[in-house]
Design a protein around this motif. Structure first.
Motif, PDB file in Angstrom:
ATOM      1  N   GLN A   1     -10.424   1.891   1.349  1.00  0.00           N
ATOM      2  CA  GLN A   1     -10.888   1.626  -0.007  1.00  0.00           C
ATOM      3  C   GLN A   1     -11.279   2.920  -0.713  1.00  0.00           C
ATOM      4  O   GLN A   1     -11.027   3.096  -1.902  1.00  0.00           O
ATOM      5  CB  GLN A   1     -12.090   0.679   0.074  1.00  0.00           C
ATOM      6  CG  GLN A   1     -12.275  -0.142  -1.175  1.00  0.00           C
ATOM      7  CD  GLN A   1     -13.160  -1.345  -0.893  1.00  0.00           C
ATOM      8  OE1 GLN A   1     -13.028  -1.969   0.165  1.00  0.00           O
ATOM      9  NE2 GLN A   1     -14.038  -1.653  -1.822  1.00  0.00           N
TER      10      GLN A   1
ATOM     11  N   PHE B   1      -8.224   4.522  -1.848  1.00  0.00           N
ATOM     12  CA  PHE B   1      -7.604   3.796  -2.945  1.00  0.00           C
ATOM     13  C   PHE B   1      -8.364   4.014  -4.241  1.00  0.00           C
ATOM     14  O   PHE B   1      -7.791   4.161  -5.303  1.00  0.00           O
ATOM     15  CB  PHE B   1      -7.575   2.311  -2.591  1.00  0.00           C
ATOM     16  CG  PHE B   1      -6.583   1.539  -3.360  1.00  0.00           C
ATOM     17  CD1 PHE B   1      -5.230   1.662  -3.049  1.00  0.00           C
ATOM     18  CD2 PHE B   1      -6.968   0.714  -4.389  1.00  0.00           C
ATOM     19  CE1 PHE B   1      -4.286   0.958  -3.777  1.00  0.00           C
ATOM     20  CE2 PHE B   1      -6.025   0.007  -5.116  1.00  0.00           C
ATOM     21  CZ  PHE B   1      -4.687   0.123  -4.801  1.00  0.00           C
TER      22      PHE B   1
ATOM     23  N   ALA C   1     -17.921  -5.692  -0.949  1.00  0.00           N
ATOM     24  CA  ALA C   1     -16.795  -4.766  -0.756  1.00  0.00           C
ATOM     25  C   ALA C   1     -16.554  -4.555   0.730  1.00  0.00           C
ATOM     26  O   ALA C   1     -15.416  -4.534   1.206  1.00  0.00           O
ATOM     27  CB  ALA C   1     -17.086  -3.441  -1.451  1.00  0.00           C
TER      28      ALA C   1
ATOM     29  N   PHE D   1      -3.463  -4.573  -7.584  1.00  0.00           N
ATOM     30  CA  PHE D   1      -4.272  -4.524  -6.361  1.00  0.00           C
ATOM     31  C   PHE D   1      -5.757  -4.552  -6.725  1.00  0.00           C
ATOM     32  O   PHE D   1      -6.531  -5.356  -6.219  1.00  0.00           O
ATOM     33  CB  PHE D   1      -4.001  -3.220  -5.605  1.00  0.00           C
ATOM     34  CG  PHE D   1      -3.214  -3.407  -4.345  1.00  0.00           C
ATOM     35  CD1 PHE D   1      -3.474  -4.451  -3.479  1.00  0.00           C
ATOM     36  CD2 PHE D   1      -2.197  -2.516  -4.018  1.00  0.00           C
ATOM     37  CE1 PHE D   1      -2.755  -4.610  -2.310  1.00  0.00           C
ATOM     38  CE2 PHE D   1      -1.466  -2.674  -2.849  1.00  0.00           C
ATOM     39  CZ  PHE D   1      -1.745  -3.725  -1.995  1.00  0.00           C
ATOM     40  N   ARG D   2      -6.104  -3.659  -7.607  1.00  0.00           N
ATOM     41  CA  ARG D   2      -7.504  -3.515  -8.000  1.00  0.00           C
ATOM     42  C   ARG D   2      -8.021  -4.860  -8.529  1.00  0.00           C
ATOM     43  O   ARG D   2      -9.098  -5.317  -8.152  1.00  0.00           O
ATOM     44  CB  ARG D   2      -7.618  -2.438  -9.080  1.00  0.00           C
ATOM     45  CG  ARG D   2      -8.986  -1.806  -9.201  1.00  0.00           C
ATOM     46  CD  ARG D   2      -9.059  -0.883 -10.409  1.00  0.00           C
ATOM     47  NE  ARG D   2      -8.092   0.220 -10.354  1.00  0.00           N
ATOM     48  CZ  ARG D   2      -8.334   1.386  -9.736  1.00  0.00           C
ATOM     49  NH1 ARG D   2      -9.485   1.588  -9.136  1.00  0.00           N
ATOM     50  NH2 ARG D   2      -7.422   2.334  -9.724  1.00  0.00           N
TER      51      ARG D   2
ATOM     52  N   LYS E   1      -1.224  -0.366  -8.214  1.00  0.00           N
ATOM     53  CA  LYS E   1      -2.655  -0.118  -8.069  1.00  0.00           C
ATOM     54  C   LYS E   1      -3.466  -1.041  -8.952  1.00  0.00           C
ATOM     55  O   LYS E   1      -4.479  -1.594  -8.545  1.00  0.00           O
ATOM     56  CB  LYS E   1      -2.968   1.347  -8.401  1.00  0.00           C
ATOM     57  CG  LYS E   1      -2.796   2.261  -7.209  1.00  0.00           C
ATOM     58  CD  LYS E   1      -3.680   3.508  -7.319  1.00  0.00           C
ATOM     59  CE  LYS E   1      -3.789   4.200  -5.966  1.00  0.00           C
ATOM     60  NZ  LYS E   1      -4.434   5.517  -6.040  1.00  0.00           N
TER      61      LYS E   1
ATOM     62  N   ALA F   1     -11.371  -0.110   6.931  1.00  0.00           N
ATOM     63  CA  ALA F   1     -11.185  -0.693   5.600  1.00  0.00           C
ATOM     64  C   ALA F   1     -11.970   0.080   4.547  1.00  0.00           C
ATOM     65  O   ALA F   1     -11.504   0.268   3.421  1.00  0.00           O
ATOM     66  CB  ALA F   1     -11.607  -2.155   5.607  1.00  0.00           C
TER      67      ALA F   1
ATOM     68  N   ASP G   1      -9.951  -7.983   5.696  1.00  0.00           N
ATOM     69  CA  ASP G   1      -8.651  -7.330   5.581  1.00  0.00           C
ATOM     70  C   ASP G   1      -8.264  -6.687   6.902  1.00  0.00           C
ATOM     71  O   ASP G   1      -7.145  -6.828   7.388  1.00  0.00           O
ATOM     72  CB  ASP G   1      -8.756  -6.220   4.517  1.00  0.00           C
ATOM     73  CG  ASP G   1      -7.676  -6.350   3.481  1.00  0.00           C
ATOM     74  OD1 ASP G   1      -7.237  -7.487   3.221  1.00  0.00           O
ATOM     75  OD2 ASP G   1      -7.253  -5.310   2.937  1.00  0.00           O
TER      76      ASP G   1
ATOM     77  N   SER H   1       2.374   1.904  -3.223  1.00  0.00           N
ATOM     78  CA  SER H   1       1.444   2.407  -4.238  1.00  0.00           C
ATOM     79  C   SER H   1       1.250   3.905  -4.081  1.00  0.00           C
ATOM     80  O   SER H   1       0.660   4.549  -4.935  1.00  0.00           O
ATOM     81  CB  SER H   1       0.111   1.667  -4.161  1.00  0.00           C
ATOM     82  OG  SER H   1      -0.667   2.182  -3.119  1.00  0.00           O
ATOM     83  N   THR H   2       1.736   4.472  -2.997  1.00  0.00           N
ATOM     84  CA  THR H   2       1.684   5.927  -2.810  1.00  0.00           C
ATOM     85  C   THR H   2       2.812   6.595  -3.574  1.00  0.00           C
ATOM     86  O   THR H   2       2.648   7.660  -4.145  1.00  0.00           O
ATOM     87  CB  THR H   2       1.835   6.290  -1.321  1.00  0.00           C
ATOM     88  OG1 THR H   2       0.781   5.691  -0.606  1.00  0.00           O
ATOM     89  CG2 THR H   2       1.812   7.791  -1.131  1.00  0.00           C
TER      90      THR H   2
ATOM     91  N   TRP I   1       0.838  -1.198   0.000  1.00  0.00           N
ATOM     92  CA  TRP I   1       0.000   0.000   0.000  1.00  0.00           C
ATOM     93  C   TRP I   1       0.877   1.254   0.000  1.00  0.00           C
ATOM     94  O   TRP I   1       0.647   2.176  -0.769  1.00  0.00           O
ATOM     95  CB  TRP I   1      -0.906   0.019   1.235  1.00  0.00           C
ATOM     96  CG  TRP I   1      -2.092  -0.878   1.123  1.00  0.00           C
ATOM     97  CD1 TRP I   1      -2.703  -1.280  -0.034  1.00  0.00           C
ATOM     98  CD2 TRP I   1      -2.823  -1.481   2.194  1.00  0.00           C
ATOM     99  NE1 TRP I   1      -3.755  -2.110   0.254  1.00  0.00           N
ATOM    100  CE2 TRP I   1      -3.866  -2.249   1.611  1.00  0.00           C
ATOM    101  CE3 TRP I   1      -2.708  -1.462   3.582  1.00  0.00           C
ATOM    102  CZ2 TRP I   1      -4.776  -2.976   2.368  1.00  0.00           C
ATOM    103  CZ3 TRP I   1      -3.625  -2.174   4.333  1.00  0.00           C
ATOM    104  CH2 TRP I   1      -4.649  -2.935   3.733  1.00  0.00           C
TER     105      TRP I   1
ATOM    106  N   GLY J   1     -13.344  -5.859   3.057  1.00  0.00           N
ATOM    107  CA  GLY J   1     -12.645  -4.885   3.887  1.00  0.00           C
ATOM    108  C   GLY J   1     -12.563  -5.337   5.332  1.00  0.00           C
ATOM    109  O   GLY J   1     -11.525  -5.220   5.974  1.00  0.00           O
TER     110      GLY J   1
ATOM    111  N   ARG K   1     -13.685  -9.698  -4.404  1.00  0.00           N
ATOM    112  CA  ARG K   1     -15.018  -9.160  -4.150  1.00  0.00           C
ATOM    113  C   ARG K   1     -16.072  -9.836  -5.009  1.00  0.00           C
ATOM    114  O   ARG K   1     -17.186 -10.081  -4.565  1.00  0.00           O
ATOM    115  CB  ARG K   1     -15.034  -7.652  -4.418  1.00  0.00           C
ATOM    116  CG  ARG K   1     -14.508  -6.843  -3.265  1.00  0.00           C
ATOM    117  CD  ARG K   1     -14.981  -5.400  -3.359  1.00  0.00           C
ATOM    118  NE  ARG K   1     -14.492  -4.743  -4.546  1.00  0.00           N
ATOM    119  CZ  ARG K   1     -13.397  -3.970  -4.571  1.00  0.00           C
ATOM    120  NH1 ARG K   1     -12.711  -3.768  -3.468  1.00  0.00           N
ATOM    121  NH2 ARG K   1     -13.019  -3.406  -5.679  1.00  0.00           N
TER     122      ARG K   1
END
Lengths: 208, 208, 208, 208
Positions: free
Chosen positions: D175, D178, C163, C128-129, C125, D171, C170, C115-116, C112, C167, C136
């Motif tokens: 999201q 993101f 979704a 990840f997506r 990204k 989360a 996670d 990805s910044t 994460w 989350g 999902r």
DNA sequence: TATGAATGAGCCTTCATTCAT
DNA sequence: TATGAATGAAGGCTCATTCAT
């Protein structure tokens, strides 16, 4: 922010330090740390003035070309009468500069070598070409002047001869760098005596 | 154990491969892997024939000096009558060799540059000195011959002129390498016409 | 050339070593030398398999996503009867994987964080997506299945809930990594009991 | 000496600038010079307010935790009647804060990542634990309140559920950061409808 | 003998921090 | 107090050389 002037002075100091080290050890053999030490600054400081070791080589290159150019031009601008004298004096001036910067001549070789490295070839070659081009133009102009003044024979190609003369002086400088006992100015005077006699010889033959 | 002959052949093949790559990319820009690839062998194999990259550069250097020397000698051995003709022909032969090995000229610069690197300076400089020395001797001998034959004026220093002439040819070769459009032999003939006229001019003046 | 198989095995060994070190020290805090040491190889060797430290992070990322994906899918493929059971079991499977790879969870945070960093944002990204997207989709499909089987109330949006559920899992994994005393599976069962009751509640109300 | 007040104001300005840059570029990707520029001060000045880059990260961390806490508390303090409504409203308030500070969410990831770095792990983890602890306590209290008011079923563990709920909101915030198209509040309302139905479901069953 | 995978010394460059002004 | 020029420790990466096969 320090004055732009101070900054430029420091850049110059670094360039001169780099020139000394590059000339002595060659580009590959030089550590950035060596240059910084020679310039009396920290390694990091160097990168506030030049973005890379290569960039610094370019800077040294431009500085050197300018310097050599200046020496040459000074030599020319103070020339006197005949084209013969001017030519000889020009050669001597160039070689005098070589001798005075003997420890810098290694730079020229580094520049040539660098122009082989494909990455930077372009940048160097172009400036080299321009520098030598100007120089050759100058010599060619003097020869042409000699011809027009009826000092030299008319059946020569000023540009071809100029290219060769410039090469000769270059080579004498190189040899002087290579062998510190070699006296390039003496060699040049000896050579120019013959060469200029050759340039005048046609008139002589005509007079026969 | 393979025959010594086979081993030597392979060494030569590697040397020639290395010469091509060094000339193209420069010493620093060349990877040992490049040379191995160019020679069509493995990287490790190379080290069974040469102890280091630097050692290989020396080998290429000796090979190149020999090769140039041979070309020159061939040129000289087929020379004809007058010292003037011999001198012009020698220069042309050298330059012809330069043109034929144009893509190899970069090597010379690498050799010069290498001789700057303090570590190996000694080895190179000495061979360079010897090579150029022999070469200059040859030219000086031709000039002396011309003087003795009463072809050239007597008030010149054959060795000084020889050093200059050799430098001139070197410079023309360099220029031809640098600028592929430059015709060094043409330039040399143009130059030698003038130079030799100068060498003869004293007789002319005396005859006046 | 070694077999492609051997090479791949070594790459995997390096990836796993890198994963351990990245997870422990974070990307920035990890030295390439650390990874090499952990993998039991030299620093240079690493660069024969990966072109840069960043490249290695990508490799670890892909490896991790695959691994997590595999665990999840295995969990799902062995699921049984009702959608309720499947959902709970899926969550537990994911969290089980988290617990088993507890020391790896730090990786996710590094991903994460990476990805910044603008330079690499895109590459991360997208994967990840995709990874989360698949995940999902799977959950949404199970919810839809429950609705169709009349197990769950009909007035919910499977995708929105999916979704959120993903989350939640996670976050439980993250919390378990953060606090080793936290029992994510227990928490998940407790939570899923309520959540699934909620999913069924409409039917209950209807039956009233 | 300037007033302590002025000094604190400047510190705050620097913290906010740092927060923006850290969120955008990540901790490792941020130069101290970037922060100084964003704050409109010189690099050296920054060190008169914070002893190191890491120290500044801590300051940003505390500032952020305070800010988030405040938002949450504001949300809670304005809550109304039932525990169900309070829970939903609390989640929405938190997510609302996330959305409003969307560009700041990257910070949270940086904090997590920083807590991986062994050097500073301790300091972060403790504050994180406290922050999340308070937050979970609050949620657990609301759930307990619901149970006591006979709004929710009695067979749940308020603390376990609270931990999960907090994770879920976290989360959803992640999201939303993101994927800027994701609507976390909508997702939360959809989710809370189900979750709270689940919390009430036992009463329903009992009533059957 | 031939190979190329493995190695690590070495070097350029970055950037947090210091310090002279 | 404010500044930004100076600094050098630190680390990623290269590549000549070695060595196991």
């Amino acid at each position: 922010m320090v004055s732009e002037r101070r900054r430029q002075e420091k850049k110059d100091r670094i360039i001169r330090a780099a020139a000394r080290v590059f000339a002595l050890k060659g580009y590959a053999g030089t550590l950035v740390a060596d240059i910084a030490a020679e310039a009396g600054i920290g390694k990091g400081t160097l990168y506030q003035y030049f973005s890379s070791k290569e960039d610094l080589l370019f800077a040294v290159f431009y500085w050197y070309m300018d310097k050599i150019g200046a020496s040459t031009m000074v030599g020319v601008s103070t020339l006197t009468q005949t084209a013969s004298d001017k030519l000889t004096a020009l050669g001597n001036a160039v070689l005098q500069a070589c001798v005075e910067m003997a420890e810098m001549y290694g730079l020229v070789i580094e520049f040539w070598a660098a122009s082989t490295s494909s990455k930077i070839e372009g940048r160097f070659k172009e400036v080299f070409r321009q520098g030598y081009g100007q120089y050759r133009e100058l010599v060619a102009a003097l020869i042409t002047e000699g011809i027009e003044r009826n000092e030299f024979r008319k059946d020569v190609d000023p540009h071809l001869l100029a290219a060769t003369l410039v090469g000769t002086w270059d080579a004498l400088g190189l040899q002087a760098w290579f062998d510190r006992d070699f006296a390039p100015i003496e060699a040049n005077e000896s050579f120019m005596a013959v060469f200029i006699a050759g340039l005048k010889s046609d008139r002589c033959h005509q007079s026969v």
